[in-house]
Design an enzyme around this catalytic site. Structure first.
Site, PDB file in Angstrom:
ATOM      1  N   ILE A   1       0.814  -1.213   0.000  1.00  0.00           N
ATOM      2  CA  ILE A   1       0.000   0.000   0.000  1.00  0.00           C
ATOM      3  C   ILE A   1       0.847   1.262   0.000  1.00  0.00           C
ATOM      4  O   ILE A   1       0.309   2.369  -0.058  1.00  0.00           O
ATOM      5  CB  ILE A   1      -0.958   0.020   1.210  1.00  0.00           C
ATOM      6  CG1 ILE A   1      -0.168  -0.077   2.523  1.00  0.00           C
ATOM      7  CG2 ILE A   1      -1.981  -1.095   1.109  1.00  0.00           C
ATOM      8  CD1 ILE A   1      -1.032   0.059   3.765  1.00  0.00           C
ATOM      9  N   GLY A   2       2.161   1.123   0.059  1.00  0.00           N
ATOM     10  CA  GLY A   2       3.007   2.317   0.053  1.00  0.00           C
ATOM     11  C   GLY A   2       4.464   1.925   0.083  1.00  0.00           C
ATOM     12  O   GLY A   2       4.824   0.761   0.259  1.00  0.00           O
TER      13      GLY A   2
ATOM     14  N   GLY B   1       8.634   3.851   0.849  1.00  0.00           N
ATOM     15  CA  GLY B   1       9.494   4.989   1.127  1.00  0.00           C
ATOM     16  C   GLY B   1      10.924   4.613   0.820  1.00  0.00           C
ATOM     17  O   GLY B   1      11.216   3.511   0.341  1.00  0.00           O
TER      18      GLY B   1
ATOM     19  N   MET C   1      13.169   3.920   2.861  1.00  0.00           N
ATOM     20  CA  MET C   1      13.704   2.979   3.812  1.00  0.00           C
ATOM     21  C   MET C   1      12.968   1.644   3.802  1.00  0.00           C
ATOM     22  O   MET C   1      13.554   0.604   4.071  1.00  0.00           O
ATOM     23  CB  MET C   1      13.619   3.591   5.213  1.00  0.00           C
ATOM     24  CG  MET C   1      14.124   2.707   6.326  1.00  0.00           C
ATOM     25  SD  MET C   1      13.653   3.367   7.938  1.00  0.00           S
ATOM     26  CE  MET C   1      11.883   3.213   7.854  1.00  0.00           C
TER      27      MET C   1
ATOM     28  N   VAL D   1       5.630  -0.762   2.553  1.00  0.00           N
ATOM     29  CA  VAL D   1       4.514  -0.846   3.495  1.00  0.00           C
ATOM     30  C   VAL D   1       3.434  -1.742   2.898  1.00  0.00           C
ATOM     31  O   VAL D   1       3.038  -1.565   1.737  1.00  0.00           O
ATOM     32  CB  VAL D   1       3.949   0.543   3.815  1.00  0.00           C
ATOM     33  CG1 VAL D   1       2.866   0.432   4.895  1.00  0.00           C
ATOM     34  CG2 VAL D   1       5.056   1.484   4.275  1.00  0.00           C
TER      35      VAL D   1
ATOM     36  N   LYS E   1       5.609  -2.428   8.000  1.00  0.00           N
ATOM     37  CA  LYS E   1       6.673  -1.674   7.338  1.00  0.00           C
ATOM     38  C   LYS E   1       7.902  -2.567   7.310  1.00  0.00           C
ATOM     39  O   LYS E   1       8.499  -2.854   8.346  1.00  0.00           O
ATOM     40  CB  LYS E   1       6.946  -0.360   8.073  1.00  0.00           C
ATOM     41  CG  LYS E   1       8.014   0.489   7.412  1.00  0.00           C
ATOM     42  CD  LYS E   1       8.074   1.889   8.036  1.00  0.00           C
ATOM     43  CE  LYS E   1       6.899   2.736   7.616  1.00  0.00           C
ATOM     44  NZ  LYS E   1       7.040   4.151   8.033  1.00  0.00           N
TER      45      LYS E   1
ATOM     46  N   ASP F   1      11.948  14.977  11.854  1.00  0.00           N
ATOM     47  CA  ASP F   1      11.584  15.074  10.438  1.00  0.00           C
ATOM     48  C   ASP F   1      10.088  15.363  10.286  1.00  0.00           C
ATOM     49  O   ASP F   1       9.383  14.699   9.529  1.00  0.00           O
ATOM     50  CB  ASP F   1      11.958  13.782   9.710  1.00  0.00           C
ATOM     51  CG  ASP F   1      11.988  13.957   8.184  1.00  0.00           C
ATOM     52  OD1 ASP F   1      12.105  15.104   7.718  1.00  0.00           O
ATOM     53  OD2 ASP F   1      11.896  12.946   7.471  1.00  0.00           O
TER      54      ASP F   1
END
Length: 505
Positions: free
Chosen positions: A13-14, A16, A18, A21, A36, A132
């Site tokens: 679903i996602g 990044g 790093m 997900v 994650k 961040d």
């Protein structure tokens, strides 16, 4: 795939820089969660994994209605993961971009910022600094409540990159001046970043822009943003004072705490202690700050020296420029991850940018691509390129998907340069016109005017409709379909011919 015989992993679903997900099911508790999972380049780094798990455990101790919950951490073979609260991947950045005015209403911006400040207040009380804060790390529940994500991730990435004091790791648009100058982040750094986020919510854009991450970061040290009152006339004076206080360059002149920030957003008086002239403290070994030179007594070993002349306004300006120059040099060196100059030779030579190969971003979600670029290049001790986007409507791709990029993938470019991408805005919904009873030519015209396409056209005899009249359509009139949808039509051939009766001789 099942992790640790407990978490059934479903679709991605996602992503990044790093981690990837996934939506997953906790088989033991029968609930949906987000997993994650670290990318291989991080999962194979024992030092990073240890730091990541440590920070994840710290984040798991933060129980707050506006902090995304961390339920568990674990490993299954070479797969390292954390288990988190499942949220829709709709960020504050998305909310700002999709607002018809390109910015949020003052009351909505204050409400969101207040919830973020409330989350930071608890985290800081527990000794956790986010490092961040940015719109991409702010998600929402179905009820519209804020959820701050990724506590401690920046710190784990810093350890993985072998960074220490003097190295920047953050998002240039939202980074605090002390982080930009290579100093450690503290609670006040989060408050500055939240002030920048509030500025963006109210104006529709961050206070600073630039051609490279370095150029953006330096402005936090040297520049003042355009006044919000001139960008958006009519903003409440209280909000203007809150933003000014939160984004003071000197950490000591910001809000004393996240709770004080939250109370000011709720209408409490803003402490009026902003200095008229603020110069960021210099890096270690650089020129001292103006306030220190002007007001601090001489150190004990120098009391026998002749008294110093008080600095004139012109000297203050010159000294301020020297401080800014020292900060710029420190910023460039820290972003490049260069070693500090030896004490016996304080001069610093800035080396030219290294040539790199432009990464392939075509087909990726633009936010995920930007995050991946930043983290991937930082992990390789390179200055990441800045991803600058423009939009184009294209029915053949998903919203936010990158369609084109310049320079092309694999092309040689300078590190820290710019990659310009064309991002698909997706297909907007449009109403289907009433086509039944119209001529086929008129139906074609209406479809084109509505942003729709003519699909398959079939023909049949009819006792009701004359020839070339539309009898039916595949999409109901007044229904909403994505722009570019093909609509099939059935067109009349007119009544079937009946042969005349042949008279019997």
């Amino acid at each position: 795939m099942t992790l640790s015989e407990r978490y059934q992993v479903h679709e991605r679903i996602g992503e990044g820089g790093m981690a990837l997900v996934y939506r997953a099911t906790d088989l033991r508790l029968s609930r949906s969660v987000a997993i994650k999972m670290l990318r291989p380049q991080f999962a194979n780094d024992p030092e990073f994994v240890a730091r990541f798990e440590q920070e994840a455990r710290a984040a798991a101790g933060l129980t707050h209605p506006h902090i995304a919950s961390v339920f568990d951490t674990g490993e299954d073979g070479e797969k390292h993961y954390i288990v988190m609260e499942l949220l829709h991947p709709f960020t504050l950045k998305d909310l700002i971009a999709r607002n018809p005015n390109g910015r949020l209403a003052p009351d909505e911006a204050a409400r969101i910022a207040g919830q973020i400040a409330s989350a930071l207040a608890l985290a800081h009380q527990k000794g956790v600094v986010h490092r961040d804060i940015k719109p991409q790390n702010i998600l929402f529940t179905d009820d519209g409540l804020v959820k701050v994500t990724d506590f401690g991730i920046a710190r784990a990435l810093a350890a993985a990159s072998g960074t220490a004091t003097g190295t920047i790791l953050g998002s240039p648009h939202y980074i605090s001046p002390e982080q930009a100058s290579g100093q450690p982040a503290g609670p006040a750094s989060d408050l500055y970043s939240l002030g920048v986020v509030l500025y963006e919510m109210l104006s529709g854009k961050p206070p600073y822009a630039g051609e490279t991450p370095i150029a953006i970061a330096v402005q936090h040290l040297r520049s003042s943003p355009a006044p919000l009152a001139s960008l958006v006339p009519g903003l409440p004076p209280q909000l203007l004072r809150v933003v000014e206080k939160a984004t003071a360059r000197d950490p000591a002149q910001r809000f004393a705490s996240a709770e004080q920030f939250r109370q000011a957003l709720a209408g409490a008086p803003v402490p009026d202690d902003l200095a008229q002239t603020t110069v960021m403290p210099a890096l270690a070994g650089a020129v001292p700050a103006v306030s220190e030179v002007d007001h601090e007594p001489d150190p004990e070993p120098y009391r026998r020296q002749p008294p110093r002349r008080r600095l004139t306004p012109g000297m203050l300006v010159l000294l301020g420029l020297l401080v800014g120059l020292a900060a710029v040099v420190g910023t460039v060196v820290s972003l490049r991850h260069e070693p500090e100059a030896p004490e016996e030779n304080p001069a610093v030579e800035i080396s030219p940018a290294k040539p790199i190969q432009a990464p392939n971003l075509i087909g990726q979600d633009v936010d995920a691509a930007r995050a991946w670029v930043e983290q991937d290049f930082a992990s390789r001790q390179l200055i990441p390129p800045q991803v600058v986007e423009s939009e184009r409507r294209d029915g053949s791709a998903a919203a936010n998907q990158i369609l084109e990029q310049t320079p092309a993938p694999g092309t040689t470019m300078d590190e820290g340069g710019i990659i310009r991408v064309v991002v698909c805005t997706g297909r907007i919904p449009t109403k289907v016109p009433e086509l039944t009873g119209l001529t086929i030519d008129r139906a074609k015209t209406l479809l084109q005017e509505s942003g729709l396409m003519l699909g398959n056209v079939s023909h049949a005899h009819s006792e009701t409709y004359v020839a070339d009249i539309v009898m039916s359509q595949s999409a109901a009139a007044e229904s909403e379909v994505p722009e570019g949808t093909a609509v099939d039509l059935e067109v009349s051939l007119g009544p079937r011919d009946t042969a005349p009766a042949v008279p019997t001789p």
